[in-house]
Structure formats: C-alpha cells, structure tokens
Scaffold this motif. Structure first.
Motif, PDB file in Angstrom:
ATOM      1  N   ILE A  14       0.818  -1.204   0.000  1.00 46.90           N
ATOM      2  CA  ILE A  14       0.000   0.000   0.000  1.00 46.90           C
ATOM      3  C   ILE A  14       0.852   1.254   0.000  1.00 46.90           C
ATOM      4  CG2 ILE A  14      -1.694   1.297   1.333  1.00 46.90           C
ATOM      5  CD1 ILE A  14      -2.837  -1.358   2.231  1.00 46.90           C
ATOM      6  N   ASP A 203      -9.958   2.710   4.605  1.00 45.12           N
ATOM      7  CA  ASP A 203      -9.767   3.261   3.268  1.00 45.12           C
ATOM      8  C   ASP A 203     -10.688   4.439   2.977  1.00 45.12           C
ATOM      9  OD1 ASP A 203      -7.923   1.288   2.957  1.00 45.12           O
ATOM     10  OD2 ASP A 203      -9.116   0.047   1.602  1.00 45.12           O
ATOM     11  N   TRP A 204     -11.787   4.574   3.737  1.00 46.66           N
ATOM     12  CA  TRP A 204     -12.722   5.658   3.427  1.00 46.66           C
ATOM     13  C   TRP A 204     -12.500   6.898   4.285  1.00 46.66           C
ATOM     14  CZ3 TRP A 204     -15.799   7.669   7.197  1.00 46.66           C
ATOM     15  CH2 TRP A 204     -16.143   6.864   8.286  1.00 46.66           C
ATOM     16  N   ASN A 206     -10.716   9.971   5.149  1.00 42.18           N
ATOM     17  CA  ASN A 206      -9.791  10.766   4.348  1.00 42.18           C
ATOM     18  C   ASN A 206     -10.117  12.254   4.496  1.00 42.18           C
ATOM     19  OD1 ASN A 206      -7.679  10.924   2.335  1.00 42.18           O
ATOM     20  ND2 ASN A 206      -9.258  11.510   0.880  1.00 42.18           N
ATOM     21  N   ASN A 211      -5.469   6.248   6.634  1.00 40.67           N
ATOM     22  CA  ASN A 211      -5.901   5.747   5.332  1.00 40.67           C
ATOM     23  C   ASN A 211      -4.681   5.204   4.599  1.00 40.67           C
ATOM     24  OD1 ASN A 211      -6.601   5.541   2.557  1.00 40.67           O
ATOM     25  ND2 ASN A 211      -8.285   6.967   2.860  1.00 40.67           N
ATOM     26  N   ASP A 212      -4.552   3.885   4.532  1.00 38.12           N
ATOM     27  CA  ASP A 212      -3.357   3.269   3.965  1.00 38.12           C
ATOM     28  C   ASP A 212      -3.296   3.325   2.447  1.00 38.12           C
ATOM     29  OD1 ASP A 212      -1.880   2.650   6.175  1.00 38.12           O
ATOM     30  OD2 ASP A 212      -2.656   0.621   6.403  1.00 38.12           O
ATOM     31  N   VAL A 213      -4.389   3.662   1.781  1.00 41.00           N
ATOM     32  CA  VAL A 213      -4.335   3.752   0.326  1.00 41.00           C
ATOM     33  C   VAL A 213      -4.006   5.170  -0.135  1.00 41.00           C
ATOM     34  CG1 VAL A 213      -5.953   1.855   0.022  1.00 41.00           C
ATOM     35  CG2 VAL A 213      -6.814   4.193   0.074  1.00 41.00           C
ATOM     36  N   SER A 214      -3.907   6.093   0.806  1.00 39.67           N
ATOM     37  CA  SER A 214      -3.580   7.474   0.459  1.00 39.67           C
ATOM     38  C   SER A 214      -2.073   7.673   0.458  1.00 39.67           C
ATOM     39  CB  SER A 214      -4.221   8.443   1.456  1.00 39.67           C
ATOM     40  OG  SER A 214      -3.520   8.416   2.683  1.00 39.67           O
TER      41      SER A 214
END
Length: 278
Positions: A14, A203-204, A206, A211-214
C-alpha cells in the motif's frame, strides 16, 4: 483487571515511495511527499462536517482491523515515558530527533504528558533494528499474533491496555528497509499516533494517516481533530460507544463553534514535522 493487546502496521503493497523529496532543515533527511495536495483537498467540506468527523472518529478509535473489539475508548491516562532501544545498531540521533519532534507535537495537540523516560520507567519502547532482525524483535518484544507480520509490514506498533487504559506500547522500525523505501517519516508518524489510542485503519477515512491507500504521510486536520477529541478530559478510557457518543457530539459542536474545525489543517501544520514543510 482485564488486559488486552492491540497491534497495527504499514503494509508494503500500500505505501509507496514518493518521487519528490525535501530536505528537513537540521535533520538532514529526505522525506517522501504526496505528488500533489489532492488527497487532502478531496472532499474538503465532507471531512469538516460534524457528521463525518463523528463517523470517522468511531471508525478509527473504536475499531481494529485485526480483531473484533468491544468498541470502547482506549487512551493513555498515565504520562508517556519513551525510550529508544537499539538492536545491533549504533545510536541514530537523526531518527531520535524525528521521533522527539513528532511526540512533542502529539503532546501539544492532546495536552497529554509525553517525555523521554529519563529516571522514569519507560512505557513506550521504540525499537530501532535492521530488516534482518525485524521479525525477531517483533516476536521478542511485542504481543503480536499476526502471522507473517515481518513480511507483510514495513513497521509496526502495538499496545497493551489495563482496564481499557493504555499501559504500555512498543514500536518497531527496521530502519535500513525504511530508508531504502523512503518510509521513515511515514512510519514514525503513523505508528506513534496510533499508539495514542487510534488503532484502526480505514480506506474511506480521508484525509488521514489512518488511510493506507492514500499518499498522506504527516498529520492532517482530521487527525488533529481525532486526537483533540480523544484526549478531551470528558472522554474517559473504557467508555462504551453508547456512553461516549453524546459527549463526542458535544465536543465536535464546541470545536465547530470555536472555529477549530475550519482551521484544523492550519493548526496541525504549525507544529511538529508538518512545520518543516511550510
């Protein structure tokens, strides 16, 4: 008294190294930054709404991605005394300075007593190790029961609770690996913030370091609000979700009336590692 253990870590699939690097004055370190400010600008109005803040706080503070929880408030009640422990490595003052700056920032935001252990017994141990010893240090010094954690993480943190108050915490950083991936600052900020009592990732939620996908690597205005709410004196360790909700709503309303929500990003950027990038 009931004791529990929690763990969390940054996953390698990620977090990615950013292209742009800036020199942190005095610390001589290259920190990876987002390619743009889109992540923090995204849904600006949404993250500053009281409804979103409450929902996001519940997601990050009351849940844990690796285990089911009783959804109770977890926080430190006693002062935090931190100490660095090196494993087959010499002392690294640069790494210690980065930690100290961020921990001071957390203390300023939360108004909680955080300081080097000195003559006190350390209850936050920061383990500095090599990548080849990462798994061994995790197994020896933390209570993690996540299988293959050394292969599935860049760094990790864990804490134990006593009657829902955090009593001790461990952070493990394989610094050679983090330097090679440009993730040193990201790991310091995320793991140290999570051991304050914000153990979940989402993930939501933000913009947030949770948030690990950011691509966010420093505290955001939303993170500032999470910490401010969690360490408000009205919020007690062990509070149930049902009991805490009306109090949290009242705190959020007060923060809104004081203009703190509107200025949260500016406020968080004034201190800690954030200030080096202005």
């Amino acid at each position: 008294m009931k004791q529990s253990a929690f763990q969390f870590f940054i996953q390698p699939k990620i977090r990615k190294r950013m292209a742009d690097c800036f020199l942190l004055a005095l610390l001589m370190i290259c920190i990876s930054l987002p390619l743009d400010n889109a992540a923090q600008a995204q849904n600006l109005d949404e993250w500053q709404s009281p409804t979103y803040i409450l929902k996001a706080f519940n997601e990050i503070a009351l849940k844990n991605e690796y285990r089911s929880t009783a959804q109770r408030i977890l926080k430190w009640q006693q002062p935090i005394y931190y100490r660095f422990q090196y494993h087959d490595l010499p002392q690294n003052t640069m790494v210690e300075n980065l930690f100290s700056i961020h921990l001071k920032h957390l203390a300023e935001i939360t108004k909680h007593n955080i300081q080097p252990s000195g003559k006190h017994k350390a209850n936050l141990l920061i383990h500095i190790t090599r990548d080849r010893h990462y798994n061994q240090v995790i197994r020896q010094f933390t209570s993690s029961n996540v299988s293959n954690i050394a292969r599935e993480s860049h760094c990790m943190g864990s804490f134990k609770t006593h009657s829902d108050a955090i009593s001790e915490a461990q952070i493990v950083l394989p610094v050679d690996h983090l330097f090679s991936k440009g993730l040193l600052v990201s790991c310091i900020v995320e793991e140290t913030t999570q051991v304050m009592g914000l153990p979940n990732d989402s993930d939501w939620v933000n913009p947030s370091i949770a948030n690990d996908v950011s691509k966010i690597e420093l505290l955001t205005g939303l993170d500032y609000l999470f910490l401010t709410i969690l360490y408000d004196r009205q919020i007690k360790a062990g509070m149930s979700r049902k009991r805490s909700q009306p109090i949290i709503k009242a705190i959020i309303t007060q923060l809104q009336q004081q203009g703190i929500i509107d200025n949260a990003q500016h406020l968080v950027n004034k201190g800690g590692l954030n200030a080096y990038l202005e």
